[in-house]
Scaffold this motif. Structure first.
Motif, PDB file in Angstrom:
ATOM      1  N   LYS A  75      31.591  17.425  -1.315  1.00  0.00           N
ATOM      2  CA  LYS A  75      32.092  18.345  -0.463  1.00  0.00           C
ATOM      3  C   LYS A  75      33.119  19.575  -1.109  1.00  0.00           C
ATOM      4  O   LYS A  75      33.254  20.277  -0.389  1.00  0.00           O
ATOM      5  N   GLY A  76      34.171  19.087  -1.655  1.00  0.00           N
ATOM      6  CA  GLY A  76      35.100  19.929  -2.565  1.00  0.00           C
ATOM      7  C   GLY A  76      36.294  20.322  -1.608  1.00  0.00           C
ATOM      8  O   GLY A  76      37.038  20.982  -1.978  1.00  0.00           O
ATOM      9  N   HIS A  77      36.549  19.128  -0.776  1.00  0.00           N
ATOM     10  CA  HIS A  77      37.862  18.872   0.107  1.00  0.00           C
ATOM     11  C   HIS A  77      38.908  18.642  -0.812  1.00  0.00           C
ATOM     12  O   HIS A  77      38.786  17.734  -1.581  1.00  0.00           O
ATOM     13  N   ARG A  78      40.340  19.188  -0.671  1.00  0.00           N
ATOM     14  CA  ARG A  78      41.228  18.450  -1.685  1.00  0.00           C
ATOM     15  C   ARG A  78      42.412  18.006  -0.930  1.00  0.00           C
ATOM     16  O   ARG A  78      43.478  17.906  -1.174  1.00  0.00           O
ATOM     17  N   TRP A  79      41.828  17.185   0.198  1.00  0.00           N
ATOM     18  CA  TRP A  79      42.847  16.350   1.013  1.00  0.00           C
ATOM     19  C   TRP A  79      43.300  15.108   0.225  1.00  0.00           C
ATOM     20  O   TRP A  79      42.612  14.485  -0.519  1.00  0.00           O
ATOM     21  N   ASN A  80      44.632  14.751   0.471  1.00  0.00           N
ATOM     22  CA  ASN A  80      45.264  13.566  -0.069  1.00  0.00           C
ATOM     23  C   ASN A  80      44.758  12.425   0.401  1.00  0.00           C
ATOM     24  O   ASN A  80      44.410  12.164   1.523  1.00  0.00           O
ATOM     25  N   HIS A  81      44.402  11.352  -0.599  1.00  0.00           N
ATOM     26  CA  HIS A  81      43.754  10.209  -0.243  1.00  0.00           C
ATOM     27  C   HIS A  81      44.605   9.409   0.762  1.00  0.00           C
ATOM     28  O   HIS A  81      44.082   8.646   1.656  1.00  0.00           O
ATOM     29  N   LYS A  82      45.805   9.427   0.823  1.00  0.00           N
ATOM     30  CA  LYS A  82      46.867   8.893   1.680  1.00  0.00           C
ATOM     31  C   LYS A  82      46.450   9.323   3.237  1.00  0.00           C
ATOM     32  O   LYS A  82      46.605   8.513   3.857  1.00  0.00           O
ATOM     33  N   ARG A  83      46.447  10.520   3.202  1.00  0.00           N
ATOM     34  CA  ARG A  83      46.179  11.146   4.644  1.00  0.00           C
ATOM     35  C   ARG A  83      44.742  10.810   5.147  1.00  0.00           C
ATOM     36  O   ARG A  83      44.722  10.510   6.210  1.00  0.00           O
ATOM     37  N   VAL A  84      43.683  10.785   4.247  1.00  0.00           N
ATOM     38  CA  VAL A  84      42.463  10.635   4.496  1.00  0.00           C
ATOM     39  C   VAL A  84      42.262   9.154   5.048  1.00  0.00           C
ATOM     40  O   VAL A  84      41.655   8.793   6.002  1.00  0.00           O
ATOM     41  N   TYR A  85      42.763   8.391   4.253  1.00  0.00           N
ATOM     42  CA  TYR A  85      42.944   6.801   4.443  1.00  0.00           C
ATOM     43  C   TYR A  85      43.667   6.343   5.866  1.00  0.00           C
ATOM     44  O   TYR A  85      43.209   5.565   6.565  1.00  0.00           O
ATOM     45  N   ARG A  86      44.742   7.211   5.996  1.00  0.00           N
ATOM     46  CA  ARG A  86      45.501   6.994   7.382  1.00  0.00           C
ATOM     47  C   ARG A  86      44.587   7.301   8.496  1.00  0.00           C
ATOM     48  O   ARG A  86      44.477   6.600   9.375  1.00  0.00           O
ATOM     49  N   ILE A  87      43.803   8.289   8.286  1.00  0.00           N
ATOM     50  CA  ILE A  87      43.041   8.741   9.567  1.00  0.00           C
ATOM     51  C   ILE A  87      41.603   7.790   9.516  1.00  0.00           C
ATOM     52  O   ILE A  87      41.367   7.492  10.741  1.00  0.00           O
ATOM     53  N   TYR A  88      41.261   7.503   8.556  1.00  0.00           N
ATOM     54  CA  TYR A  88      40.057   6.422   8.132  1.00  0.00           C
ATOM     55  C   TYR A  88      40.504   4.994   9.229  1.00  0.00           C
ATOM     56  O   TYR A  88      39.710   4.392   9.768  1.00  0.00           O
ATOM     57  N   ARG A  89      41.775   4.596   8.732  1.00  0.00           N
ATOM     58  CA  ARG A  89      42.200   3.450   9.516  1.00  0.00           C
ATOM     59  C   ARG A  89      42.469   3.626  10.959  1.00  0.00           C
ATOM     60  O   ARG A  89      42.124   2.957  11.924  1.00  0.00           O
ATOM     61  N   GLU A  90      43.031   4.722  11.575  1.00  0.00           N
ATOM     62  CA  GLU A  90      43.312   5.225  12.715  1.00  0.00           C
ATOM     63  C   GLU A  90      41.959   5.004  13.667  1.00  0.00           C
ATOM     64  O   GLU A  90      41.853   4.662  14.622  1.00  0.00           O
ATOM     65  N   LEU A  91      40.802   5.523  12.840  1.00  0.00           N
ATOM     66  CA  LEU A  91      39.585   5.516  13.567  1.00  0.00           C
ATOM     67  C   LEU A  91      38.896   4.163  13.550  1.00  0.00           C
ATOM     68  O   LEU A  91      37.906   3.999  14.063  1.00  0.00           O
ATOM     69  N   GLU A  92      39.663   3.193  13.023  1.00  0.00           N
ATOM     70  CA  GLU A  92      39.291   1.647  12.710  1.00  0.00           C
ATOM     71  C   GLU A  92      37.695   1.621  12.247  1.00  0.00           C
ATOM     72  O   GLU A  92      36.876   1.037  12.711  1.00  0.00           O
ATOM     73  N   LEU A  93      37.535   2.375  11.172  1.00  0.00           N
ATOM     74  CA  LEU A  93      36.276   2.644  10.426  1.00  0.00           C
ATOM     75  C   LEU A  93      36.202   1.468   9.311  1.00  0.00           C
ATOM     76  O   LEU A  93      35.443   1.261   8.569  1.00  0.00           O
ATOM     77  N   ASN A  94      37.574   0.747   9.105  1.00  0.00           N
ATOM     78  CA  ASN A  94      37.523  -0.254   7.869  1.00  0.00           C
ATOM     79  C   ASN A  94      36.244  -1.181   7.949  1.00  0.00           C
ATOM     80  O   ASN A  94      35.688  -1.733   9.248  1.00  0.00           O
ATOM     81  N   LEU A  95      35.523  -1.423   6.819  1.00  0.00           N
ATOM     82  CA  LEU A  95      34.486  -2.406   7.000  1.00  0.00           C
ATOM     83  C   LEU A  95      34.769  -3.885   7.063  1.00  0.00           C
ATOM     84  O   LEU A  95      35.885  -4.087   6.468  1.00  0.00           O
ATOM     85  N   ARG A  96      34.338  -4.571   7.807  1.00  0.00           N
ATOM     86  CA  ARG A  96      34.687  -5.831   7.922  1.00  0.00           C
ATOM     87  C   ARG A  96      34.099  -6.851   6.842  1.00  0.00           C
ATOM     88  O   ARG A  96      32.924  -6.484   6.290  1.00  0.00           O
ATOM     89  N   ILE A  97      35.120  -7.675   6.361  1.00  0.00           N
ATOM     90  CA  ILE A  97      34.555  -8.399   4.929  1.00  0.00           C
ATOM     91  C   ILE A  97      33.521  -9.725   5.713  1.00  0.00           C
ATOM     92  O   ILE A  97      34.226 -10.482   6.418  1.00  0.00           O
ATOM     93  N   LYS A  98      32.262  -9.466   5.309  1.00  0.00           N
ATOM     94  CA  LYS A  98      31.347 -10.479   5.659  1.00  0.00           C
ATOM     95  C   LYS A  98      31.628 -12.014   5.173  1.00  0.00           C
ATOM     96  O   LYS A  98      31.687 -11.958   3.873  1.00  0.00           O
TER      97      LYS A  98
END
Length: 153
Positions: A75-98
């Motif tokens: 997609k070509g977005h230049r967002w910081n990985h820490k920022r994207v990961y913070r939002i990813y965690r806030e959305l609770e999208l973390n995959l559960r470890i089966k």
């Protein structure tokens, strides 16, 4: 060690109880700038969240790494990985470890015992090596009833 954000929250609670900002900041070891800092919620965070939700909905087995690489490289977005990961965690999208599924092993049935000669035969290959280094293989066929090996015509 206490994070500055926690110290800021503690200072804010103390100010609510009537202590001055200057004294609260001095007591908790933070600057007044840190005390007054307000995080700006930008429209980009909403865009990041929307893209992450759509990605994880379409690609259910993608974790954060694949999502971030897709947003960065495809997609070509230049967002910081820490920022994207913070939002990813806030959305609770973390995959559960089966957890690994344990295979339940059933007890094997006992081998059938033949009741007469030539009813059941077993076969196997064997190999060995002579003292001079030559190897040889044998094909063994044994009658299960009397454990004899030999010709049966």
């Amino acid at each position: 060690m206490v994070k500055p954000s926690c110290r800021r929250e503690m200072a804010q609670r103390t100010v609510e109880k009537g202590v001055s900002i200057q004294l609260a900041c001095l007591a908790f070891g933070i600057s007044q700038t840190c005390y007054r800092y307000q995080a700006k919620q930008s429209a980009e965070n909403v865009e990041i969240a929307d893209l992450l939700i759509r990605l994880t909905h379409n690609q259910r087995n993608w974790g954060f790494g694949l999502c971030f690489l897709y947003l960065r490289n495809v997609k070509g977005h230049r967002w910081n990985h820490k920022r994207v990961y913070r939002i990813y965690r806030e959305l609770e999208l973390n995959l559960r470890i089966k957890p690994k599924k344990r295979i339940i092993r059933e007890k094997p049935e006992p081998l059938a015992v033949p009741e007469a000669i030539n009813q059941c035969w077993s076969m196997d290959f064997m190999h060995d090596q002579l003292s001079d280094g030559r190897s040889y293989r044998l094909f063994n066929v044994i009658d299960d009833f009397n454990r004899e090996a030999g010709d049966r015509h």
